[in-house]
Motif scaffolding. Structure first.
Motif, short mmCIF file in Angstrom:
data_model
loop_
_atom_site.label_atom_id
_atom_site.label_comp_id
_atom_site.label_asym_id
_atom_site.label_seq_id
_atom_site.Cartn_x
_atom_site.Cartn_y
_atom_site.Cartn_z
N THR A 24 86.23 27.87 -32.27
CA THR A 24 86.63 28.86 -31.26
C THR A 24 86.47 30.25 -31.86
O THR A 24 86.08 30.40 -33.03
CB THR A 24 88.09 28.66 -30.82
OG1 THR A 24 88.96 28.96 -31.92
CG2 THR A 24 88.33 27.22 -30.36
N LYS A 59 88.77 32.16 -32.76
CA LYS A 59 89.79 32.39 -33.79
C LYS A 59 89.83 31.34 -34.89
O LYS A 59 90.24 31.62 -36.01
CB LYS A 59 91.17 32.49 -33.13
CG LYS A 59 91.34 33.72 -32.25
CD LYS A 59 92.77 33.84 -31.75
CE LYS A 59 92.97 35.13 -30.96
NZ LYS A 59 94.37 35.27 -30.48
N VAL A 60 89.42 30.13 -34.56
CA VAL A 60 89.42 29.05 -35.55
C VAL A 60 88.01 28.47 -35.65
O VAL A 60 87.52 27.85 -34.71
CB VAL A 60 90.42 27.92 -35.17
CG1 VAL A 60 90.39 26.83 -36.25
CG2 VAL A 60 91.83 28.49 -35.03
N ARG A 108 96.69 23.08 -35.48
CA ARG A 108 97.98 23.55 -36.00
C ARG A 108 98.00 25.03 -36.36
O ARG A 108 99.06 25.58 -36.64
CB ARG A 108 98.37 22.74 -37.26
CG ARG A 108 98.64 21.27 -37.02
CD ARG A 108 99.35 20.66 -38.23
NE ARG A 108 98.58 20.78 -39.46
CZ ARG A 108 97.71 19.87 -39.90
NH1 ARG A 108 97.49 18.78 -39.18
NH2 ARG A 108 97.06 20.03 -41.04
N ILE A 109 96.83 25.66 -36.42
CA ILE A 109 96.79 27.05 -36.84
C ILE A 109 96.30 27.95 -35.70
O ILE A 109 95.62 27.50 -34.79
CB ILE A 109 95.90 27.24 -38.09
CG1 ILE A 109 94.43 26.90 -37.77
CG2 ILE A 109 96.42 26.39 -39.23
CD1 ILE A 109 93.49 27.15 -38.93
N GLU A 110 96.66 29.21 -35.76
CA GLU A 110 96.26 30.15 -34.72
C GLU A 110 94.90 30.77 -35.00
O GLU A 110 94.16 31.10 -34.07
CB GLU A 110 97.32 31.24 -34.57
CG GLU A 110 98.65 30.73 -34.03
CD GLU A 110 99.63 31.86 -33.79
OE1 GLU A 110 99.27 33.04 -34.04
OE2 GLU A 110 100.76 31.57 -33.34
N GLN A 111 94.59 30.95 -36.28
CA GLN A 111 93.28 31.49 -36.63
C GLN A 111 92.96 31.16 -38.08
O GLN A 111 93.86 30.83 -38.87
CB GLN A 111 93.22 32.99 -36.41
CG GLN A 111 94.17 33.80 -37.26
CD GLN A 111 94.03 35.30 -36.98
OE1 GLN A 111 93.62 35.72 -35.90
NE2 GLN A 111 94.39 36.11 -37.96
#
Length: 298
Positions: free
Chosen positions: A20, A22-23, A270-273
């Motif tokens: 994405t 962000k990730v 599990r992470i936002e970015q």
């Protein structure tokens, strides 16, 4: 330049379908090594260090226990040193790997499937004692993680300086251990992936269909402090990702790569970015006899 000079510096590719804004997930494509897997790095390192130390001579003989990829890496490098490579491999693993090792000049002895890799290791060690062959002992030697400290870890830090997470499966545990020890000093967290029936998550050993990963006893060089999380990936999930990677990314990978992708996707959830690096150890071509794209009835 000869063949072994082509080992390492494999492509690092962003997975467009799975990333994405962000990730982002980046895969290290180890099937681009000349022997087709991440274990080419190990084969090169084990032989070069043994020759440097006078433990193995040109024209000599080495022995190892392996389900395939380490044996291919060793046999490939052994051709450049005129070294005879003897491999003990349990029954039940990919026949393509066995044929590749034979093509590279290795002598193969099969051990009972029921005895697993531990049985093959006992047989290899006995052979070394009886013949004087050099036992490379991938499952216990510190040269195993060292091979990846000096190569794969350095490549990832150079190629992806924004890396926040590292994801890899564990077979001998050398790839995960060697890379994790180096990158955690840079603040990168490491997640190890295994199939059900592997023991890192605390379960008991049993049969699984995902090849190349799965641990029967804790690797002596694997420090638990390096493991941020153990992700257990069912066979059916790993093989589903194999099919999806072919369809969405044009990547033809083995089942251990499918399992590693699932581990990376769980981290991403599990992470936002942040940027995630995942190791794809080998390609699907050496598992066609196992009907890798038809697993589960597809």
């Amino acid at each position: 330049m000869n063949t072994i000079n082509l080992i390492g510096n494999t492509p690092l590719v962003q997975l467009q379908h799975y990333s994405t804004d962000k990730v982002r997930i980046y895969a290290k494509l180890e099937m681009y090594n000349p022997g087709g897997s991440v274990k080419d790095r190990l084969g090169k390192y084990l032989i070069e260090r043994a020759v440097e130390r006078g433990l193995l001579r040109r024209g000599g003989q080495l022995v190892e226990a392996t389900a395939g990829n380490t044996g291919i890496g060793l046999a490939l490098v052994a051709t450049q040193y005129n070294i005879q490579c003897v491999i003990f491999a349990p029954e039940g693993f990919s026949e393509e790997k066995i044929e590749i090792m034979r093509a590279l000049g290795a002598t193969i002895y099969r051990t009972p499937k029921a005895e697993g890799m531990l049985g093959a290791r006992r047989a290899a060690q006995d052979y070394a004692v009886q013949t004087g062959a050099y036992y490379t002992n991938q499952f216990e030697t510190d040269d195993n993680p060292a091979a990846y400290k000096e190569t794969l870890a350095q490549e990832l830090l150079r190629e992806l300086p924004t890396m926040k997470y590292f994801v890899a499966g564990a077979g001998s545990g050398g790839t995960f251990s060697g890379v994790s020890e180096v990158i955690q000093a840079q603040g990168v967290k490491s997640v190890v992936v295994e199939p059900p029936g592997s023991i890192l998550s605390g379960g008991s050993k049993r049969k699984h269909d995902t090849e190349g990963i799965g641990v029967e006893e804790w690797p002596p060089f694997l420090d638990k402090a390096w493991i941020e999380r153990v992700e257990v990936v069912p066979d059916e999930v790993a093989f589903r990702h194999v099919r999806e990677l072919a369809k969405h990314e044009g990547m033809l990978v083995g089942s251990s790569s499918g399992a590693a992708l699932e581990g990376a996707l769980r981290v991403a959830g599990r992470i936002e970015q942040g940027d995630i690096a995942v190791v794809f150890p080998d390609g699907s071509d050496r598992y066609m006899s196992k009907r890798i794209f038809q697993y589960g009835g597809f």
